[in-house]
Design a protein around this motif. Sequence first.
Motif, PDB file in Angstrom:
ATOM      1  N   TYR A  65      59.696   7.946  14.270  1.00 42.09           N
ATOM      2  CA  TYR A  65      59.263   6.828  15.104  1.00 42.09           C
ATOM      3  C   TYR A  65      58.463   7.317  16.298  1.00 42.09           C
ATOM      4  O   TYR A  65      58.812   8.305  16.941  1.00 42.09           O
ATOM      5  CB  TYR A  65      60.475   6.028  15.581  1.00 42.09           C
ATOM      6  CG  TYR A  65      61.202   5.341  14.453  1.00 42.09           C
ATOM      7  CD1 TYR A  65      60.711   4.164  13.889  1.00 42.09           C
ATOM      8  CD2 TYR A  65      62.372   5.885  13.932  1.00 42.09           C
ATOM      9  CE1 TYR A  65      61.360   3.543  12.838  1.00 42.09           C
ATOM     10  CE2 TYR A  65      63.031   5.265  12.876  1.00 42.09           C
ATOM     11  CZ  TYR A  65      62.527   4.102  12.335  1.00 42.09           C
ATOM     12  OH  TYR A  65      63.166   3.490  11.287  1.00 42.09           O
ATOM     13  N   ASN A  66      57.365   6.609  16.568  1.00 45.66           N
ATOM     14  CA  ASN A  66      56.590   6.841  17.785  1.00 45.66           C
ATOM     15  C   ASN A  66      57.079   5.842  18.823  1.00 45.66           C
ATOM     16  O   ASN A  66      56.709   4.660  18.796  1.00 45.66           O
ATOM     17  CB  ASN A  66      55.096   6.657  17.518  1.00 45.66           C
ATOM     18  CG  ASN A  66      54.256   7.007  18.735  1.00 45.66           C
ATOM     19  OD1 ASN A  66      54.765   7.127  19.848  1.00 45.66           O
ATOM     20  ND2 ASN A  66      52.957   7.173  18.531  1.00 45.66           N
ATOM     21  N   SER A  67      57.934   6.301  19.734  1.00 43.50           N
ATOM     22  CA  SER A  67      58.602   5.400  20.673  1.00 43.50           C
ATOM     23  C   SER A  67      57.688   4.882  21.777  1.00 43.50           C
ATOM     24  O   SER A  67      58.142   4.170  22.668  1.00 43.50           O
ATOM     25  CB  SER A  67      59.825   6.091  21.278  1.00 43.50           C
ATOM     26  OG  SER A  67      59.526   7.406  21.718  1.00 43.50           O
ATOM     27  N   ALA A  68      56.389   5.213  21.706  1.00 39.05           N
ATOM     28  CA  ALA A  68      55.442   4.648  22.658  1.00 39.05           C
ATOM     29  C   ALA A  68      54.865   3.326  22.152  1.00 39.05           C
ATOM     30  O   ALA A  68      54.095   2.672  22.866  1.00 39.05           O
ATOM     31  CB  ALA A  68      54.306   5.631  22.929  1.00 39.05           C
ATOM     32  N   TYR A  69      55.237   2.944  20.931  1.00 37.42           N
ATOM     33  CA  TYR A  69      54.697   1.721  20.331  1.00 37.42           C
ATOM     34  C   TYR A  69      55.813   0.905  19.684  1.00 37.42           C
ATOM     35  O   TYR A  69      56.745   1.444  19.087  1.00 37.42           O
ATOM     36  CB  TYR A  69      53.654   2.047  19.258  1.00 37.42           C
ATOM     37  CG  TYR A  69      52.368   2.620  19.793  1.00 37.42           C
ATOM     38  CD1 TYR A  69      51.264   1.804  20.021  1.00 37.42           C
ATOM     39  CD2 TYR A  69      52.259   3.976  20.077  1.00 37.42           C
ATOM     40  CE1 TYR A  69      50.078   2.330  20.514  1.00 37.42           C
ATOM     41  CE2 TYR A  69      51.079   4.513  20.573  1.00 37.42           C
ATOM     42  CZ  TYR A  69      49.996   3.688  20.787  1.00 37.42           C
ATOM     43  OH  TYR A  69      48.828   4.206  21.275  1.00 37.42           O
ATOM     44  N   GLY A  70      55.686  -0.397  19.813  1.00 36.73           N
ATOM     45  CA  GLY A  70      56.569  -1.306  19.105  1.00 36.73           C
ATOM     46  C   GLY A  70      55.778  -2.055  18.049  1.00 36.73           C
ATOM     47  O   GLY A  70      54.620  -1.735  17.781  1.00 36.73           O
ATOM     48  N   ILE A  71      56.409  -3.061  17.432  1.00 40.64           N
ATOM     49  CA  ILE A  71      55.765  -3.832  16.380  1.00 40.64           C
ATOM     50  C   ILE A  71      55.882  -5.319  16.697  1.00 40.64           C
ATOM     51  O   ILE A  71      56.952  -5.815  17.070  1.00 40.64           O
ATOM     52  CB  ILE A  71      56.422  -3.554  15.009  1.00 40.64           C
ATOM     53  CG1 ILE A  71      56.175  -2.108  14.582  1.00 40.64           C
ATOM     54  CG2 ILE A  71      55.898  -4.511  13.940  1.00 40.64           C
ATOM     55  CD1 ILE A  71      54.719  -1.764  14.317  1.00 40.64           C
TER      56      ILE A  71
ATOM     57  N   LYS B 274      51.601  -1.374  22.240  1.00 41.32           N
ATOM     58  CA  LYS B 274      52.098  -0.360  23.169  1.00 41.32           C
ATOM     59  C   LYS B 274      53.320  -0.882  23.923  1.00 41.32           C
ATOM     60  O   LYS B 274      53.421  -2.072  24.230  1.00 41.32           O
ATOM     61  CB  LYS B 274      51.003   0.033  24.161  1.00 41.32           C
ATOM     62  CG  LYS B 274      49.863   0.807  23.530  1.00 41.32           C
ATOM     63  CD  LYS B 274      48.831   1.195  24.574  1.00 41.32           C
ATOM     64  CE  LYS B 274      47.667   1.958  23.927  1.00 41.32           C
ATOM     65  NZ  LYS B 274      46.638   2.341  24.917  1.00 41.32           N
ATOM     66  N   MET B 275      54.238   0.040  24.189  1.00 36.34           N
ATOM     67  CA  MET B 275      55.399  -0.319  24.994  1.00 36.34           C
ATOM     68  C   MET B 275      55.860   0.921  25.750  1.00 36.34           C
ATOM     69  O   MET B 275      55.514   2.057  25.387  1.00 36.34           O
ATOM     70  CB  MET B 275      56.539  -0.854  24.117  1.00 36.34           C
ATOM     71  CG  MET B 275      57.164   0.170  23.190  1.00 36.34           C
ATOM     72  SD  MET B 275      58.533  -0.547  22.240  1.00 36.34           S
ATOM     73  CE  MET B 275      59.139   0.952  21.392  1.00 36.34           C
ATOM     74  N   ALA B 276      56.600   0.711  26.801  1.00 34.36           N
ATOM     75  CA  ALA B 276      57.138   1.844  27.552  1.00 34.36           C
ATOM     76  C   ALA B 276      58.151   2.580  26.691  1.00 34.36           C
ATOM     77  O   ALA B 276      58.946   1.943  25.990  1.00 34.36           O
ATOM     78  CB  ALA B 276      57.802   1.355  28.831  1.00 34.36           C
ATOM     79  N   PRO B 277      58.136   3.924  26.689  1.00 31.62           N
ATOM     80  CA  PRO B 277      59.100   4.670  25.869  1.00 31.62           C
ATOM     81  C   PRO B 277      60.546   4.247  26.101  1.00 31.62           C
ATOM     82  O   PRO B 277      61.361   4.263  25.178  1.00 31.62           O
ATOM     83  CB  PRO B 277      58.865   6.117  26.303  1.00 31.62           C
ATOM     84  CG  PRO B 277      57.423   6.147  26.718  1.00 31.62           C
ATOM     85  CD  PRO B 277      57.188   4.808  27.365  1.00 31.62           C
ATOM     86  N   ALA B 278      60.862   3.814  27.327  1.00 29.22           N
ATOM     87  CA  ALA B 278      62.235   3.386  27.620  1.00 29.22           C
ATOM     88  C   ALA B 278      62.609   2.136  26.838  1.00 29.22           C
ATOM     89  O   ALA B 278      63.801   1.876  26.586  1.00 29.22           O
ATOM     90  CB  ALA B 278      62.400   3.143  29.112  1.00 29.22           C
ATOM     91  N   ALA B 279      61.587   1.342  26.446  1.00 25.92           N
ATOM     92  CA  ALA B 279      61.855   0.110  25.704  1.00 25.92           C
ATOM     93  C   ALA B 279      62.290   0.384  24.273  1.00 25.92           C
ATOM     94  O   ALA B 279      62.773  -0.524  23.590  1.00 25.92           O
ATOM     95  CB  ALA B 279      60.617  -0.781  25.723  1.00 25.92           C
TER      96      ALA B 279
END
Length: 433
Positions: free
Chosen positions: A248-254, A263-268
């Motif tokens: 998973y690339n935790s810098a992106y959501g779906i 794009k999303m904050a890694p903390a998200a």
Amino acid sequence: MYPNLYYAFRDLLGLEIPFLKIFQTFGFFVAIAFLAGAYILTRELKRYEAQGLLKGIPEKVIAGLPASPAEIIGNATVGFLLGFKVLGIAFQWDKASQDFQGYIFSNQGSWITGIALGALMAWYKYATKKKDALPKPEEKMVMVMPHHRVPDIIVMAAIAGLLGAKIFHNLENWNDFVQDPISALLSFSGLTFYGGLIVAAIVIISYARKKGFNIRALIDSAAPALMLAYAIGRMGCHFSGDGDWGIYNSAYGIDSNTGHSVKMAPAAFNDVVQKNSSFFLQQYSSVDKIPHAAFEKPAALGFLPDWFFAYGYPHNVIKEGIQLAGCEGQYCKVLPTAVYPTPLYEIIVCLVLFGLLWAIRKKVKIPGVIFGIYLILNGVERFFIEKIRVDTRYDIFGFHPTQAEIISTLLVIGGIVLIGYYRKKNSAANTLS
């Protein structure tokens, strides 16, 4: 994603052809990979034949024989299977159209069309052989060149490669295999490339020795073909969404409405995991063990789409993920958060490496060295892509490599040894001459 060719034609051309649902996208690209590999291998074998490095072998054939019982039975069997399953779809359309893959692997079919087509193909084999039969069959010698044996090599590579890929995958995922061995063996997904490569190589080299091939010229001929076939095979993985993707690339959501990466904050990432914990806990014993790494698209690569770095594989063929809003049918899943599309990276890299092998193949004069270069390139490419792929990891003396990392390391070492050995052998031969 395109689980089968029906979805590809519908999305790309606007054509809805239900019959195309029986053609899986992954299988389509695998078939193209074998055809492309066969074409490149044939060209290279002919080139080595012209140089005198590969020679034909005289074989005895008997002309004018009638059809043997084995040939008639073989044709009848093929005809029956085609009629029972493929033509049977027309007679059982309501059942088959709901799940073509399930239909193909079930005991459903049309006995009438199966028996009819089986009888027709048996009669055709009998009639055509009878037409060419001689009162007294003649024995003669024919010269069979190595490139004439490519169809045999491709068939053996397909069968041995499939078996090897399945065996190595199930060994790597033994716990999943023992829970449902039938599904594991019949599934279109779950194929380990290196398993297929190793088993196919053993079978083909054994066959080549029996037929008197120059093994060094053969493996050099196969090197570009293998690299191209692998790149095309990875297209099947990517465009079908067969689960062979990265961490998973935790810098992106779906966006579950569109399936697009956002794009999303890694903390998200933790919020996404908690929201979809039931999905993640089916694969991992704890949400803390989910492999992920945040990497946002660099500004210098702004011309590339976000899905190049993070993709949710909407409509994937293995039906993995969460429900896509407003979607109906079998393939309505998208991953809850984006992954690295590693098959896409391998497609690009391996096409470049194919171009490199193709460019240097005539410049390298020592037989066997091209294949050594292929082993090194293949091993390096796979070793580094494993760093962001999802694979089972072993615990070996404190190290935690994947099966592919172990094999790719051995391939690099083997390639170096092979090049050194053949260069030394060539130097010794030149000294003696």
